[in-house]
Write an enzyme that holds these catalytic residues in place. Structure first.
Site, PDB file in Angstrom:
ATOM      1  N   ARG A  29       0.841  -1.206   0.000  1.00 47.22           N
ATOM      2  CA  ARG A  29       0.000   0.000   0.000  1.00 47.22           C
ATOM      3  C   ARG A  29       0.878   1.258   0.000  1.00 47.22           C
ATOM      4  NH1 ARG A  29      -4.326   3.200  -1.026  1.00 47.22           N
ATOM      5  NH2 ARG A  29      -4.847   4.541   0.743  1.00 47.22           N
ATOM      6  N   LYS A  30       0.588   2.154  -0.962  1.00 47.32           N
ATOM      7  CA  LYS A  30       1.367   3.391  -1.038  1.00 47.32           C
ATOM      8  C   LYS A  30       0.493   4.598  -0.710  1.00 47.32           C
ATOM      9  CE  LYS A  30       4.860   2.037  -4.406  1.00 47.32           C
ATOM     10  NZ  LYS A  30       5.445   2.253  -5.717  1.00 47.32           N
ATOM     11  N   THR A  31       1.042   5.532   0.048  1.00 49.07           N
ATOM     12  CA  THR A  31       0.435   6.856   0.213  1.00 49.07           C
ATOM     13  C   THR A  31       1.573   7.877   0.099  1.00 49.07           C
ATOM     14  OG1 THR A  31       0.697   7.000   2.622  1.00 49.07           O
ATOM     15  CG2 THR A  31      -1.361   5.999   1.816  1.00 49.07           C
ATOM     16  N   HIS A  39       6.633   5.176   6.250  1.00 45.70           N
ATOM     17  CA  HIS A  39       6.221   6.226   7.193  1.00 45.70           C
ATOM     18  C   HIS A  39       6.610   5.754   8.608  1.00 45.70           C
ATOM     19  CE1 HIS A  39       4.175   8.119   3.928  1.00 45.70           C
ATOM     20  NE2 HIS A  39       3.232   7.196   3.837  1.00 45.70           N
ATOM     21  N   GLN A  98      -5.165  -1.139  12.252  1.00 43.37           N
ATOM     22  CA  GLN A  98      -4.813   0.272  12.021  1.00 43.37           C
ATOM     23  C   GLN A  98      -3.943   0.436  10.781  1.00 43.37           C
ATOM     24  OE1 GLN A  98      -6.239   2.322  14.155  1.00 43.37           O
ATOM     25  NE2 GLN A  98      -5.575   4.120  13.032  1.00 43.37           N
ATOM     26  N   PHE A 100      -3.857  -1.485   8.204  1.00 47.69           N
ATOM     27  CA  PHE A 100      -4.689  -1.742   7.011  1.00 47.69           C
ATOM     28  C   PHE A 100      -5.681  -0.603   6.762  1.00 47.69           C
ATOM     29  CE2 PHE A 100      -4.376  -6.182   5.286  1.00 47.69           C
ATOM     30  CZ  PHE A 100      -3.278  -6.597   6.024  1.00 47.69           C
ATOM     31  N   GLU A 125      -9.600 -19.875  29.841  1.00 43.48           N
ATOM     32  CA  GLU A 125      -8.506 -20.423  30.669  1.00 43.48           C
ATOM     33  C   GLU A 125      -8.001 -19.408  31.699  1.00 43.48           C
ATOM     34  OE1 GLU A 125      -7.978 -23.432  30.801  1.00 43.48           O
ATOM     35  OE2 GLU A 125      -8.949 -24.112  28.965  1.00 43.48           O
ATOM     36  N   GLY A 126      -8.932 -18.599  32.202  1.00 42.82           N
ATOM     37  CA  GLY A 126      -8.583 -17.589  33.205  1.00 42.82           C
ATOM     38  C   GLY A 126      -8.379 -16.246  32.527  1.00 42.82           C
TER      39      GLY A 126
HETATM   40  C1  LIG Z   1     -14.734 -19.464  23.286  1.00 40.24           C
HETATM   41  C2  LIG Z   1     -14.760 -19.868  24.736  1.00 40.24           C
HETATM   42  C3  LIG Z   1     -14.434 -21.166  25.076  1.00 40.24           C
HETATM   43  C4  LIG Z   1     -14.486 -21.596  26.397  1.00 40.24           C
HETATM   44  N1  LIG Z   1     -14.152 -22.874  26.696  1.00 40.24           N
HETATM   45  C5  LIG Z   1     -14.287 -23.321  27.956  1.00 40.24           C
HETATM   46  C6  LIG Z   1     -14.012 -24.678  28.294  1.00 40.24           C
HETATM   47  O1  LIG Z   1     -13.636 -25.484  27.427  1.00 40.24           O
HETATM   48  N2  LIG Z   1     -14.165 -25.093  29.567  1.00 40.24           N
HETATM   49  C7  LIG Z   1     -14.585 -24.240  30.543  1.00 40.24           C
HETATM   50  O2  LIG Z   1     -14.706 -24.654  31.690  1.00 40.24           O
HETATM   51  N3  LIG Z   1     -14.846 -22.934  30.266  1.00 40.24           N
HETATM   52  C8  LIG Z   1     -14.704 -22.457  28.999  1.00 40.24           C
HETATM   53  N4  LIG Z   1     -14.983 -21.141  28.716  1.00 40.24           N
HETATM   54  C9  LIG Z   1     -15.452 -20.266  29.795  1.00 40.24           C
HETATM   55  C10 LIG Z   1     -14.347 -19.325  30.247  1.00 40.24           C
HETATM   56  O3  LIG Z   1     -13.370 -20.018  30.984  1.00 40.24           O
HETATM   57  C11 LIG Z   1     -15.026 -18.202  31.072  1.00 40.24           C
HETATM   58  O4  LIG Z   1     -15.791 -17.409  30.170  1.00 40.24           O
HETATM   59  C12 LIG Z   1     -13.990 -17.349  31.793  1.00 40.24           C
HETATM   60  O5  LIG Z   1     -13.338 -18.065  32.813  1.00 40.24           O
HETATM   61  C13 LIG Z   1     -14.636 -16.095  32.418  1.00 40.24           C
HETATM   62  O6  LIG Z   1     -15.689 -16.488  33.219  1.00 40.24           O
HETATM   63  P1  LIG Z   1     -17.125 -15.784  33.041  1.00 40.24           P
HETATM   64  O7  LIG Z   1     -17.465 -15.769  31.592  1.00 40.24           O
HETATM   65  O8  LIG Z   1     -18.075 -16.444  33.983  1.00 40.24           O
HETATM   66  O9  LIG Z   1     -16.875 -14.289  33.450  1.00 40.24           O
HETATM   67  P2  LIG Z   1     -16.970 -13.676  34.963  1.00 40.24           P
HETATM   68  O10 LIG Z   1     -16.297 -14.604  35.934  1.00 40.24           O
HETATM   69  O11 LIG Z   1     -18.364 -13.243  35.203  1.00 40.24           O
HETATM   70  O12 LIG Z   1     -16.032 -12.392  34.765  1.00 40.24           O
HETATM   71  C14 LIG Z   1     -16.500 -11.202  34.137  1.00 40.24           C
HETATM   72  C15 LIG Z   1     -15.409 -10.141  34.267  1.00 40.24           C
HETATM   73  O13 LIG Z   1     -15.131  -9.893  35.650  1.00 40.24           O
HETATM   74  C16 LIG Z   1     -13.743 -10.110  35.900  1.00 40.24           C
HETATM   75  N5  LIG Z   1     -13.578 -10.726  37.216  1.00 40.24           N
HETATM   76  C17 LIG Z   1     -14.281 -11.776  37.741  1.00 40.24           C
HETATM   77  N6  LIG Z   1     -13.848 -12.059  38.965  1.00 40.24           N
HETATM   78  C18 LIG Z   1     -12.848 -11.183  39.239  1.00 40.24           C
HETATM   79  C19 LIG Z   1     -11.992 -10.970  40.359  1.00 40.24           C
HETATM   80  N7  LIG Z   1     -12.052 -11.720  41.457  1.00 40.24           N
HETATM   81  N8  LIG Z   1     -11.090  -9.973  40.286  1.00 40.24           N
HETATM   82  C20 LIG Z   1     -10.991  -9.199  39.171  1.00 40.24           C
HETATM   83  N9  LIG Z   1     -11.771  -9.343  38.085  1.00 40.24           N
HETATM   84  C21 LIG Z   1     -12.671 -10.328  38.112  1.00 40.24           C
HETATM   85  C22 LIG Z   1     -13.269 -11.063  34.800  1.00 40.24           C
HETATM   86  O14 LIG Z   1     -11.869 -10.941  34.577  1.00 40.24           O
HETATM   87  C23 LIG Z   1     -14.073 -10.550  33.617  1.00 40.24           C
HETATM   88  O15 LIG Z   1     -13.452  -9.402  33.061  1.00 40.24           O
HETATM   89  C24 LIG Z   1     -14.900 -20.682  27.397  1.00 40.24           C
HETATM   90  C25 LIG Z   1     -15.202 -19.360  27.066  1.00 40.24           C
HETATM   91  C26 LIG Z   1     -15.132 -18.947  25.752  1.00 40.24           C
HETATM   92  C27 LIG Z   1     -15.478 -17.495  25.408  1.00 40.24           C
END
Ligand SMILES: Cc1cc2nc3c(=O)[nH]c(=O)nc-3n(C[C@H](O)[C@H](O)[C@H](O)COP(=O)(O)OP(=O)(O)OC[C@H]3O[C@@H](n4cnc5c(N)ncnc54)[C@H](O)[C@@H]3O)c2cc1C
Length: 144
Positions: A29-31, A39, A98, A100, A125-126
């Site tokens: 992409r050129k500008t 840039h 950004q 693109f 996973e947390g």
């Molecule tokens: C595509 C996808 C695949 C998934 N796959 C799996 C799976 O295979 N197995 C499984 O068990 N789960 C799975 N999950 C669930 C996933 O682990 C949860 O969505 C995630 O742990 C967050 O939990 P919650 O959605 O209940 O959010 P909540 O716990 O309600 O959290 C909402 C918000 O509050 C914040 N929060 C919550 N508690 C605290 C605290 N004590 N201190 C600070 N901030 C906090 C969180 O960080 C977040 O920003 C999946 C989710 C997605 C989107």
């Protein structure tokens, strides 16, 4: 822990793809008569992506090594790797969009999907907040 550094390695791969796509596009992409990679503002985003990709990769490899050794810092280092790589993948994806420009928002180009895909790394996973809780608790425990 194993899952955490595996997720971190996935996020690192996504960030690497962002860098690859953004580098390629910015040379096409050129500008103002030059490829946008010439840039400085654009080239700095590419440089930041490279720094973050290398840091993410080093972080999950360090965590993987600690897990392999069954070391005492395996949880701490896995949380750092997952949190850093997930947050960085989101920055890399946002910067790729950004670079693109309007095309980045368009589904004909790959980076809008990368931005959607990046988000989940901060959730499953947390969440990034929960990883920070684990990291802080380990720090506080060590300091006592
Ligand atoms: C595509 C996808 C695949 C998934 N796959 C799996 C799976 O295979 N197995 C499984 O068990 N789960 C799975 N999950 C669930 C996933 O682990 C949860 O969505 C995630 O742990 C967050 O939990 P919650 O959605 O209940 O959010 P909540 O716990 O309600 O959290 C909402 C918000 O509050 C914040 N929060 C919550 N508690 C605290 C605290 N004590 N201190 C600070 N901030 C906090 C969180 O960080 C977040 O920003 C999946 C989710 C997605 C989107």
């Amino acid at each position: 822990m194993i899952v955490l550094f595996k997720v971190a390695s996935g996020a690192t791969g996504l960030a690497q793809r962002c860098l690859d796509e953004a580098t390629k596009y910015s040379l096409e992409r050129k500008t103002f008569g030059v490829p946008i990679a010439m840039h400085q503002a654009v080239s700095f985003m590419l440089a930041d992506m490279e720094i973050g990709v290398q840091n993410s990769r080093a972080a999950w490899m360090r965590a993987a090594w600690e897990v392999d050794q069954n070391g005492p810092r395996k949880t701490f280092l896995s949380s750092i790797a997952k949190c850093y790589a997930a947050d960085f993948a989101n920055k890399a994806a946002a910067d790729a969009v950004q670079i693109f420009g309007g095309n980045g928002y368009n589904s004909e180009y790959p980076v809008e999907k990368l931005m959607r895909d990046a988000k989940v790394f901060q959730i499953y996973e947390g969440t990034s907040q929960i990883q920070r809780l684990i990291i802080a608790r380990n720090l506080i425990q060590d300091a006592k």
